[in-house]
Design an enzyme around this catalytic site. Structure first.
Site, PDB file in Angstrom:
ATOM      1  N   ASP A 270     -30.724  -1.269  28.908  1.00  0.00           N
ATOM      2  CA  ASP A 270     -31.348  -0.778  27.684  1.00  0.00           C
ATOM      3  C   ASP A 270     -32.002  -1.942  26.945  1.00  0.00           C
ATOM      4  O   ASP A 270     -32.457  -2.904  27.566  1.00  0.00           O
ATOM      5  CB  ASP A 270     -30.315  -0.049  26.822  1.00  0.00           C
ATOM      6  N   SER A 271     -32.054  -1.870  25.617  1.00  0.00           N
ATOM      7  CA  SER A 271     -32.744  -2.894  24.843  1.00  0.00           C
ATOM      8  C   SER A 271     -32.128  -4.275  25.019  1.00  0.00           C
ATOM      9  O   SER A 271     -32.837  -5.289  24.965  1.00  0.00           O
ATOM     10  CB  SER A 271     -32.747  -2.522  23.355  1.00  0.00           C
ATOM     11  N   ASP A 272     -30.817  -4.345  25.238  1.00  0.00           N
ATOM     12  CA  ASP A 272     -30.177  -5.640  25.448  1.00  0.00           C
ATOM     13  C   ASP A 272     -30.681  -6.294  26.727  1.00  0.00           C
ATOM     14  O   ASP A 272     -30.784  -7.520  26.809  1.00  0.00           O
ATOM     15  CB  ASP A 272     -28.655  -5.480  25.515  1.00  0.00           C
TER      16      ASP A 272
ATOM     17  N   HIS B  10     -29.917  -7.312  17.665  1.00  0.00           N
ATOM     18  CA  HIS B  10     -29.924  -7.408  19.121  1.00  0.00           C
ATOM     19  C   HIS B  10     -29.650  -8.849  19.548  1.00  0.00           C
ATOM     20  O   HIS B  10     -29.740  -9.783  18.741  1.00  0.00           O
ATOM     21  CB  HIS B  10     -31.257  -6.928  19.686  1.00  0.00           C
TER      22      HIS B  10
END
Length: 377
Positions: free
Chosen positions: A178-180, A354
């Site tokens: 995902d975004s990580d 993040h």
């Protein structure tokens, strides 16, 4: 005749939880089209925009393509991040062709950063000013988007000769997440970011996946998207369009030697809402565990020799850790060995809490150590 430029809004779900605090913002579309920009990173070469009609009739140079992209007569259409095109030529320059109003690309010449092209649109870009001789060029998609775009490829002007593309690395690492994993907002130290700041601060080439591949001399393929979960996207958004359903159905070639799966953060980070399919957190964890076992088995069937590493972002609560432990145990009992890599607490200084660039460096080193230990590198 070239087809019409692909135009669509970018919508990213921005969310994370740190120390029990959820920071989120609903999807924010960017106004399109926006003017293209070229940021030069060296004085050794010049890049200037050119009309697409002046570039497309030239001979096309065959590149090596790494990543999830579909090639056709007009180039390569792509949605997933981190796609790379590599080519070699002899001369002082060449032409690039884009049909993409929504992404960013980092260009390397002879292994050195040369420029960042942002939202190139439907146009060509002339690369000139190199010393005459043999040169390598690499174009990397460093942003993420939810709409398809196209890289038309490399084209040979008069006086430039094409050479065979560089060979692929013997090792390919696939990163699913995902975004990580994407590297969302990883190049700034600011937890409060606008949508445009996030876009400009996200750089896949500086994510932990790219760092692992670079340090191991490997190629990498990235199947990742901000806000996506394995069975539940962030805050229950867009149900039915999770990684379990969006991972490419067609076999991805070549087969990877290592598969890193970092999913679950969005599944567990937000509380369940009335009307969602799970009665409670235990039901969600059970469903996630079953789906993770199935997802890993599918990846194992497609690449039976690959080392599979499960990243558990423990900061998102005990359910994500327990689900990964249960899935790893069940897979092991069935003969599919995985490496479960629980991740420590991060500073999360990037956009919207993040991982920062330092966090990506830390994750990369943990993965490098795990890969070296298992593959005896």
């Amino acid at each position: 005749m070239r087809r019409r430029t692909i135009v669509a809004a970018i919508a990213l779900t921005l969310a994370a939880t740190v120390a029990g605090v959820t920071v989120s913002r609903p999807p924010t579309p960017l106004a399109l089209p926006l003017p293209p920009t070229i940021e030069m990173l060296t004085d050794a070469v010049q890049l200037t925009p050119q009309p697409a009609a002046a570039v497309s009739p030239l001979p096309r140079l065959a590149p090596l393509v790494i990543g999830a992209a579909e090639g056709d007569a007009e180039g390569w259409q792509h949605v997933w991040p981190g796609v790379q095109w590599r080519a070699r030529f002899s001369g002082t320059g060449l032409q690039l062709l884009f049909d993409d109003p929504v992404n960013r690309y980092r260009i390397y010449i002879d292994g050195q950063p040369a420029a960042i092209v942002t939202r190139p649109g439907d146009q060509g870009i002339e690369l000139a000013g190199l010393a005459r001789g043999h040169h390598d060029i690499t174009v990397v998609k460093i942003s993420e988007s939810t709409s398809p775009a196209r890289f038309g490829g490399f084209f040979l002007p008069t006086g430039t000769d094409g050479l065979p593309p560089p060979p692929a690395s013997p090792m390919l690492i696939e990163f699913i997440g995902d975004s990580d994993t994407v590297g969302y907002g990883n190049t700034v130290i600011s937890q409060a970011c606008t949508a445009e700041t996030v876009f400009l601060a996200t750089d896949i080439s500086r994510s932990f996946g790219s760092r692992v591949a670079t340090q191991l001399g490997a190629d990498y393929r990235m199947i990742a998207r901000s806000g996506i979960g394995l069975v539940r996207n962030y805050d229950g958004s867009d149900p039915g369009r999770t990684m379990a359903t969006l991972y490419p159905a067609a076999p991805l070639l070549p087969q990877p030697q290592v598969i890193v799966i970092g999913l679950g953060s969005n599944d567990f980070v937000a509380e369940l809402h009335e009307g969602e399919q799970w009665s409670d957190a235990d039901a969600l964890r059970h469903d996630f565990t079953r789906s993770l076992v199935s997802f890993v088995r599918q990846r194992h069937e497609a690449a039976p020799e690959a080392l599979i590493i499960l990243l558990a972002f423990n900061e998102y609560g005990p359910d994500i850790r327990r689900a990964h432990e249960e899935a790893a145990a069940e897979l092991g009992e069935s003969g599919i060995a995985t490496v479960l890599l629980p991740l420590p607490k991060f500073d999360r200084g990037g956009c919207d809490w993040h991982p920062s660039e330092n966090d990506h460096i830390l994750i990369a080193q943990l993965l490098i150590d795990a890969i070296k230990a298992k593959l005896d590198l």
